[in-house]
Design an enzyme around this catalytic site. Structure first.
Site, PDB file in Angstrom:
ATOM      1  N   MET A  30      -7.549  -4.553  -0.398  1.00 36.30           N
ATOM      2  CA  MET A  30      -8.520  -3.670  -1.063  1.00 36.30           C
ATOM      3  C   MET A  30      -9.904  -4.011  -0.544  1.00 36.30           C
ATOM      4  O   MET A  30     -10.281  -5.185  -0.551  1.00 36.30           O
ATOM      5  CB  MET A  30      -8.518  -3.908  -2.581  1.00 36.30           C
ATOM      6  N   HIS A  31     -10.635  -3.004  -0.133  1.00 34.28           N
ATOM      7  CA  HIS A  31     -12.015  -3.255   0.249  1.00 34.28           C
ATOM      8  C   HIS A  31     -12.819  -3.354  -1.049  1.00 34.28           C
ATOM      9  O   HIS A  31     -12.812  -2.427  -1.843  1.00 34.28           O
ATOM     10  CB  HIS A  31     -12.519  -2.107   1.116  1.00 34.28           C
ATOM     11  N   GLY A  63     -10.267  -4.820   4.461  1.00 34.35           N
ATOM     12  CA  GLY A  63     -10.348  -4.577   5.900  1.00 34.35           C
ATOM     13  C   GLY A  63     -11.589  -5.196   6.550  1.00 34.35           C
ATOM     14  O   GLY A  63     -12.672  -5.218   5.964  1.00 34.35           O
ATOM     15  N   TYR A 170      -7.099   6.312   9.764  1.00 38.57           N
ATOM     16  CA  TYR A 170      -7.916   5.409  10.586  1.00 38.57           C
ATOM     17  C   TYR A 170      -7.437   5.482  12.042  1.00 38.57           C
ATOM     18  O   TYR A 170      -6.449   6.141  12.361  1.00 38.57           O
ATOM     19  CB  TYR A 170      -7.825   3.985  10.027  1.00 38.57           C
ATOM     20  N   CYS A 338      -2.827  -3.050 -14.949  1.00 33.26           N
ATOM     21  CA  CYS A 338      -3.657  -2.038 -14.268  1.00 33.26           C
ATOM     22  C   CYS A 338      -3.200  -0.659 -14.746  1.00 33.26           C
ATOM     23  O   CYS A 338      -2.028  -0.311 -14.646  1.00 33.26           O
ATOM     24  CB  CYS A 338      -3.478  -2.156 -12.762  1.00 33.26           C
TER      25      CYS A 338
HETATM   26 FE1  SF4 Z   1      -8.790  -0.234 -10.847  1.00 32.41          FE
HETATM   27 FE2  SF4 Z   1      -8.444   0.772 -13.302  1.00 32.41          FE
HETATM   28 FE3  SF4 Z   1      -6.520  -0.737 -12.182  1.00 32.41          FE
HETATM   29 FE4  SF4 Z   1      -8.749  -1.859 -12.953  1.00 32.41          FE
HETATM   30  S1  SF4 Z   1      -7.265  -0.861 -14.286  1.00 32.41           S
HETATM   31  S2  SF4 Z   1      -7.732  -2.178 -11.012  1.00 32.41           S
HETATM   32  S3  SF4 Z   1     -10.257  -0.245 -12.507  1.00 32.41           S
HETATM   33  S4  SF4 Z   1      -7.239   1.219 -11.436  1.00 32.41           S
END
Ligand code: SF4
Ligand code: FAD
Ligand code: NAP
Length: 677
Positions: A30-31, A63, A170, A338
């Site tokens: 993840m950038h 990256g 890319y 998440c």
């Molecule tokens: Fe991103 Fe929302 Fe997951 Fe947190 S909960 S990592 S802000 S997608």
């Protein structure tokens, strides 16, 4: 049962020949924006080390470009730059010598936002402002040599390997597709020629780094583009890449231009794993799958099903750095899940802001936000168990304060109890489960069904009071607003009021959109069913036409009522929604027949319906229901009563400021305040 017994596939080591991984979970790339900050390496070191301590088997960094043309501010091409990266690799290996860390080499090609952008052909991507320069023969040689040099420097910096991104639009992927590769030399034309650049890239990297270095190739296993890559082309490429020395193939499921959501919250968990499973059968090296794998049971099921050798969890590692360790210890119910909202991660990346996480504001801020044990424990009352009150209570109690959490409702969660009812937002249940468990783990006294007043707070011996009472829905000042046709969004979402067949939604913010989704929706929620999701977005997982989508019409059941979603502003409806998810909501509603109208000047409501002035013309929407979603105002009367008295009183969340409030801001503000109390 121990975590190892419960998740045998997840905790099985993976032998890569010259090295091994201690389990099957990797933190995907993840950038974060830290890569480009002045003190970014110190912050990245703390951020990655925390994830290494949290039990993940392998980490892939954000990256890093191999050269200026690569397009990122963060580049690795010299030994001086490599020395800076040692901060990161040393920190990770010191945290756990068994955790592997690989650096992602990202050459953005035509998506580079600089004048040096290069690509196989001068084709401007839909999301870029200018066309890239066409690479010359020498230019191609230079890019290949720079990629190999970058991998050598990564090795010098102490990384265990590199990941080469060959997907997403890319540089490498633009060689593969005819639309972006219009060359007629040996690097274009036939598929054999179009594959040459990515294959040569992996070959040169392997030659340059030697055998004992992990080389991962990220392939677009379903690019979601109309006319994108065919299944046969993907398999052919993967086999070639394996043949020239890749250690692992990682599957990716998008180009940035694709019009199909692949990681947003309405995407079902592990929706794309079966595609990796098919590719895995064609290869003899391990494969990684990804996208919406956010809990250990999902990861275990994917592995047990034979769909992959490794699972990538990227955003879930922002949300909870200890996800793997908690799983190992049988504490899955303590995982901060998440919810795939993208609000603090991807939306920030794409708007040039530092990345964090809605449910965990410490993410990427490990050196700045710490929850240290207090030397001065206090008795704290938190009024309101919405996201603001819950996060304040959790952090304060974690630090050793004695917290009592009150709510007038019979359950914790505040407005999240409304959000969870919206089709596609089922992940909000996980946040509520997490906070409920945290009240137990942190020994927070929870008093529900309790309407708190100032006397109760004054007379209970609290040292401090936190007012997290949230908001009240705004009632617009409009002739006829008390008419029986008019209902509030809370009543609609809770099912307390009936909604008719012709509906106007007044207000097209986040809640207006959610209410439209709720009342327009028929059948299963796509987020809970892969077939429904595939139908709604026109994906054919079974036959895998080009891009997975070519020639597949989305099938969405239109709403069985007429719905108007209205706003006063002249800006396009939905403009204020999340950068990376707003378009999905607009498309989803449009496909259900919802009419979105801007520039509405509301005049009055009566038996005829809603009277409007639009573009100077007066008209009546002869609706039978008008749902108010017209924003919110702070609910802070308790604060006003207590302020200036004997007890210290603090405002947080919607009670502090309702305008542009969302859960990201509520949780962030509460966490910082509780870290300092
Ligand atoms: Fe991103 Fe929302 Fe997951 Fe947190 S909960 S990592 S802000 S997608
Ligand atoms: P609230 O969640 O409103 O909580 C306040 C609590 O205080 C309530 O539980 C209330 O019962 C309690 N309370 C009030 N007065 C008293 C009293 N006197 N005594 C005891 N208790 C009291 N945000 C996002 O970031 N992303 C989203 O996707 C998202 N989706 C949403 C979808 C919907 C349908 C809704 C309604 C909201 C959504 N939000 C979303 C907004 C988000 O839920 C709010 O910003 C957030 O809940 C605000 O948190 P808060 O703790 O300040 O207030
Ligand atoms: P909001 O985003 O501020 O939208 C309020 C809407 O009401 C706007 O369309 C506004 O547009 C309209 N409005 C404001 N005052 C009005 C008035 N007096 N009369 C008529 N219309 C009026 O607020 P919300 O929809 O209530 O959402 C609350 C918060 O929750 C937001 O901050 C939002 O970010 C968050 N949320 C987020 C999501 C998400 O998916 N990320 C989902 C739901 C909620 P006009 O003034 O142009 O009419």
């Amino acid at each position: 049962m121990s975590g190892k017994q419960k998740y045998p596939h997840l905790f099985a080591p993976l032998d890569l020949g010259f090295t091994s991984l201690k389990n099957r979970v990797l933190m995907g790339s993840m950038h974060t924006g830290l890569e480009e900050l002045e003190n970014g390496f110190e912050r990245m070191a703390a951020y990655f080390a925390e994830r290494a301590r949290g039990g993940v088997g392998m980490i892939i960094t954000g990256g890093i470009s191999p050269n200026l043309e690569g397009g990122l501010g963060a580049k690795l091409s010299t030994s001086e730059e490599a020395a800076q990266h040692k901060l990161v690799t040393n920190a990770v290996h010191a945290a756990d010598p068994d955790v592997k860390i690989c650096m992602q080499i990202l050459h953005m090609g035509s998506l580079a936002r600089n004048k040096d952008a290069v690509a196989p052909s001068p084709v401007r991507p839909r999301i870029a402002s200018a066309a890239p320069k066409e690479l010359t023969q020498d230019g191609i040689e230079k890019q290949l040599n720079d990629m190999a040099n970058c991998a050598v420097k990564a090795k010098e910096a102490g990384y265990d390997g590199v990941e080469i991104i060959g997907s997403a639009g890319y540089l490498l992927s633009t060689f593969l597709v005819e639309k972006t590769n219009q060359r007629t030399d040996e690097w274009g034309g036939s598929y054999e020629n179009r594959m040459r650049f990515p294959v040569e890239c992996v070959k040169r990297i392997r030659e340059a780094v030697g055998e004992k270095f992990i080389v991962i190739f990220r392939i677009a296993a379903m690019d979601m583009l109309d006319g994108g890559m065919s299944w046969e082309e993907i398999v052919q490429l993967a086999k070639k890449i394996e043949g020239v020395g890749a250690t692992i193939i990682s599957t990716h499921f998008t180009w940035h231009e694709a019009a199909v959501p692949t990681i947003a919250t309405m995407v079902p968990r592990a929706a794309f794993a079966s595609v990796t499973g098919r590719l895995r059968k064609e290869l003899s090296i391990p494969t990684i799958t990804s996208n919406r794998i956010n809990m250990p049971n999902v990861a275990e099921a994917v592995l047990a099903n034979g769909d992959a050798d490794l699972v990538s969890m990227a955003r879930p590692m922002l949300a909870d750095p200890d996800l793997v360790q908690k799983t190992l210890e049988g504490r899955e119910d303590e995982i901060n899940t998440c919810i795939a909202c993208n609000q603090a991660c991807l939306d920030h990346t794409f708007t040039g802001r530092e990345v964090s996480c809605l449910v965990n504001p410490r993410a990427c801020h490990e050196t700045l936000l710490n929850y240290e044990i207090t030397s001065n424990p206090k008795k704290i009352a938190v009024v309101g168990a919405g996201p603001a009150g819950l996060s304040y209570a959790e952090v304060a109690a974690r630090r050793g304060h004695k917290v009592t959490l009150f709510d007038a409702a019979s359950e914790i969660g505040g407005q999240f109890n409304l959000a969870k009812k919206i089709p596609g937002k089922e992940e909000f249940y996980e946040t509520l489960r997490y906070y409920k468990r945290m009240t137990e783990v942190r020994d927070i006294e929870v008093k529900l069904s309790t309407i708190v007043d100032a006397d109760l707070l004054r007379n209970s011996g609290f040292d401090e009071v936190v007012i997290a009472t949230g908001i009240e829905p705004r009632i617009p000042d409009l002739d006829g607003i008390t008419h029986e046709k008019v209902v509030g969004y809370v009543d609609v979402i809770k099912g307390r009021k009936q909604v008719g067949k012709k509906v106007a939604i007044m207000g097209a913010g986040g809640i207006g959109f959610d209410v439209a989704e709720l009342i327009a929706h028929k059948g299963k929620s796509a987020a809970l069913d892969i077939d429904t999701f595939a139908n709604e977005w026109g994906i054919d997982f079974k036959n895998h036409p080009r891009g997975g989508v070519t020639g597949v019409e989305p099938k969405v059941e239109a709403a069985d009522r007429e719905i108007y979603l209205l706003q006063r502003k002249l800006t396009p409806v939905g403009r204020g929604l999340g950068k990376t998810t707003g378009w999905t909501h607009r498309i989803a509603l449009a496909r259900r027949g919802v009419k979105m109208m801007n520039g509405c000047d509301y005049l009055k409501i009566d038996d005829e319906g809603l009277h409007l002035l639009m573009g100077g013309e007066q008209q009546v929407l002869d609706v039978d229901t008008i749902i108010l979603c017209a924003g919110q105002t702070p609910l802070r009367s308790l604060y006003d009563e207590l302020d200036g008295g004997d007890i210290k009183v603090t405002l947080v969340g919607g009670a502090y400021e309702a305008s542009e409030l969302d859960a990201k801001r509520a949780i962030n503000q509460a966490s910082y305040l509780a870290a300092a109390v």
